[in-house]
Design a protein around this motif. Structure first.
Motif, PDB file in Angstrom:
ATOM      1  N   VAL A 152       0.829  -1.203   0.000  1.00  0.00           N
ATOM      2  CA  VAL A 152       0.000   0.000   0.000  1.00  0.00           C
ATOM      3  C   VAL A 152       0.867   1.259   0.000  1.00  0.00           C
ATOM      4  N   ASP A 153       2.022   1.210   0.657  1.00  0.00           N
ATOM      5  CA  ASP A 153       2.919   2.368   0.653  1.00  0.00           C
ATOM      6  C   ASP A 153       3.544   2.587  -0.728  1.00  0.00           C
ATOM      7  N   LEU A 192       4.366  -5.091  -8.909  1.00  0.00           N
ATOM      8  CA  LEU A 192       2.988  -4.966  -8.423  1.00  0.00           C
ATOM      9  C   LEU A 192       2.009  -5.717  -9.313  1.00  0.00           C
ATOM     10  N   GLN A 193       2.296  -5.750 -10.590  1.00  0.00           N
ATOM     11  CA  GLN A 193       1.374  -6.434 -11.497  1.00  0.00           C
ATOM     12  C   GLN A 193       1.509  -7.955 -11.415  1.00  0.00           C
ATOM     13  N   ILE A 232      -3.174  -1.174 -12.676  1.00  0.00           N
ATOM     14  CA  ILE A 232      -2.931  -2.282 -11.748  1.00  0.00           C
ATOM     15  C   ILE A 232      -4.005  -2.272 -10.673  1.00  0.00           C
ATOM     16  N   HIS A 233      -4.663  -3.382 -10.503  1.00  0.00           N
ATOM     17  CA  HIS A 233      -5.755  -3.506  -9.530  1.00  0.00           C
ATOM     18  C   HIS A 233      -5.351  -4.514  -8.448  1.00  0.00           C
ATOM     19  N   LEU A 234      -5.395  -4.056  -7.207  1.00  0.00           N
ATOM     20  CA  LEU A 234      -5.014  -4.880  -6.058  1.00  0.00           C
ATOM     21  C   LEU A 234      -6.156  -4.913  -5.058  1.00  0.00           C
ATOM     22  N   LEU A 239      -2.933  -5.354  -0.624  1.00  0.00           N
ATOM     23  CA  LEU A 239      -2.350  -4.083  -0.210  1.00  0.00           C
ATOM     24  C   LEU A 239      -1.707  -4.169   1.167  1.00  0.00           C
ATOM     25  N   GLY A 240      -2.130  -5.109   1.985  1.00  0.00           N
ATOM     26  CA  GLY A 240      -1.565  -5.262   3.316  1.00  0.00           C
ATOM     27  C   GLY A 240      -0.325  -6.133   3.371  1.00  0.00           C
ATOM     28  N   LEU A 241       0.087  -6.696   2.234  1.00  0.00           N
ATOM     29  CA  LEU A 241       1.273  -7.544   2.206  1.00  0.00           C
ATOM     30  C   LEU A 241       2.545  -6.706   2.068  1.00  0.00           C
ATOM     31  N   TYR A 242       3.697  -7.381   2.045  1.00  0.00           N
ATOM     32  CA  TYR A 242       4.999  -6.716   1.991  1.00  0.00           C
ATOM     33  C   TYR A 242       5.740  -7.158   0.728  1.00  0.00           C
ATOM     34  N   LEU A 243       6.739  -6.345   0.380  1.00  0.00           N
ATOM     35  CA  LEU A 243       7.532  -6.623  -0.818  1.00  0.00           C
ATOM     36  C   LEU A 243       8.988  -6.249  -0.549  1.00  0.00           C
TER      37      LEU A 243
END
Length: 317
Positions: A152-153, A192-193, A232-234, A239-243
């Motif tokens: 989300v960030d 993100l995609q 891009i649709h999430l 959105l609450g996950l990490y990368l």
């Protein structure tokens, strides 16, 4: 000729293979011949070649619109194969370029400015010699991303600005933020995609994550403008996950000290074709010194490997 002029005006700047050189020759030669016909009509007893006026008109039109001088002079002489016209062509080009420079820039320079392309001149401005790198970026707010960021960030950063590169920072032992690399906006959009690198924990990932992607995934298509964050649709859960961004960043971006002359920074962008450069505080510790001799390579015939030459066999620096 009116049709040539109208089509040249309409097609210039559009995504069609229609240049301006041949239409420029046609338009310039047309008004050049009109001037020649007027001269012939006014001086009835004077033997004037209208074709010479057409040639000079084409040269003046191209020189005034495209600011071409030496190359255009050579082209015109080769077209006519007459060196006697060389002084006239040179005079016409100098006058047309001087008049054009008095009013505005060239045709292609204006097009680049209208499209917002940051085209740099061949030399930096004189005022840049009295400025340093810190002065050029003191009014800018650096947008950084932590190594392990929430999805989300990342989406919020991409939506709130149009930057094409973001520094990636990591907390050091003393709690200070240390830059570990640079990641491009296009690479973030690919991650993100794909969604295959999302993780539930805010911890660095292990090795082997790059095997999930191909090199072609991060290449921008030549026939399009690339991906957009709006495409891009999430879901709320995603959105609450990490990368973890460490495997996908550039760990060695170009860096300059903050007190470096802005003219030198300008030359770096021009000569290396850079798009981003980091400005950091003046480093206090020297790790080593590299000269040209350190970059000379030699082939090992037995193992077929390339090794750097030992500096001990070379003269002192």
């Amino acid at each position: 000729q009116v049709m040539f002029y109208s089509l040249a005006v309409v097609t210039f700047g559009t995504a069609v293979p229609a240049g301006q050189f041949v239409p420029g020759i046609m338009i310039g030669s047309t008004y050049g011949r009109l001037v020649g016909m007027s001269v012939v009509k006014f001086y009835k007893k004077l033997n004037v070649d209208e074709g010479t006026y057409a040639l000079l008109g084409a040269a003046s039109f191209l020189g005034g619109s495209m600011r071409m001088t030496v190359s255009l002079c050579v082209i015109m002489v080769e077209i006519t194969n007459n060196l006697q016209l060389l002084p006239l062509i040179m005079l016409v080009l100098l006058i047309s370029k001087a008049v054009g420079d008095f009013f505005n820039e060239g045709l292609y320079e204006e097009q680049a400015r209208l499209k917002g392309i940051p085209l740099l001149d061949s030399r930096p401005k004189q005022v840049m010699r009295n400025m340093n790198a810190k002065d050029a970026c003191k009014n800018q707010k650096v947008v950084c991303l932590p190594r392990v960021s929430r999805v989300v960030d990342i989406v919020s950063v991409l939506q709130s600005n149009k930057h094409n590169g973001f520094p990636i920072v990591e907390r050091g032992q003393n709690g200070e933020s240390l830059v570990i690399g640079l990641i491009l906006r296009s690479h973030l959009l690919v991650l993100l995609q794909s969604k295959v690198d999302f993780q539930n924990t805010p911890f660095p990932c292990g090795p082997g994550i790059l095997n999930r992607h191909n090199f072609s995934d991060f290449v921008k298509p030549a026939s399009s403008k690339g991906k957009s964050i709006d495409d891009i649709h999430l879901t709320d859960e995603e959105l609450g996950l990490y990368l973890d961004l460490a495997p996908f960043l550039n760990p060695s971006p170009y860096i300059v000290p903050e007190d470096m002359s802005l003219a030198k920074v300008y030359n770096l962008f021009r000569q290396l074709g850079l798009r981003h450069i980091f400005v950091v505080p003046r480093p206090s510790r020297v790790v080593g010194l590299i000269t040209r001799k350190d970059l000379l390579l030699e082939e090992d015939g037995n193992t077929a490997t390339t090794e750097l030459q030992s500096t001990s066999s070379l003269p002192e620096r």
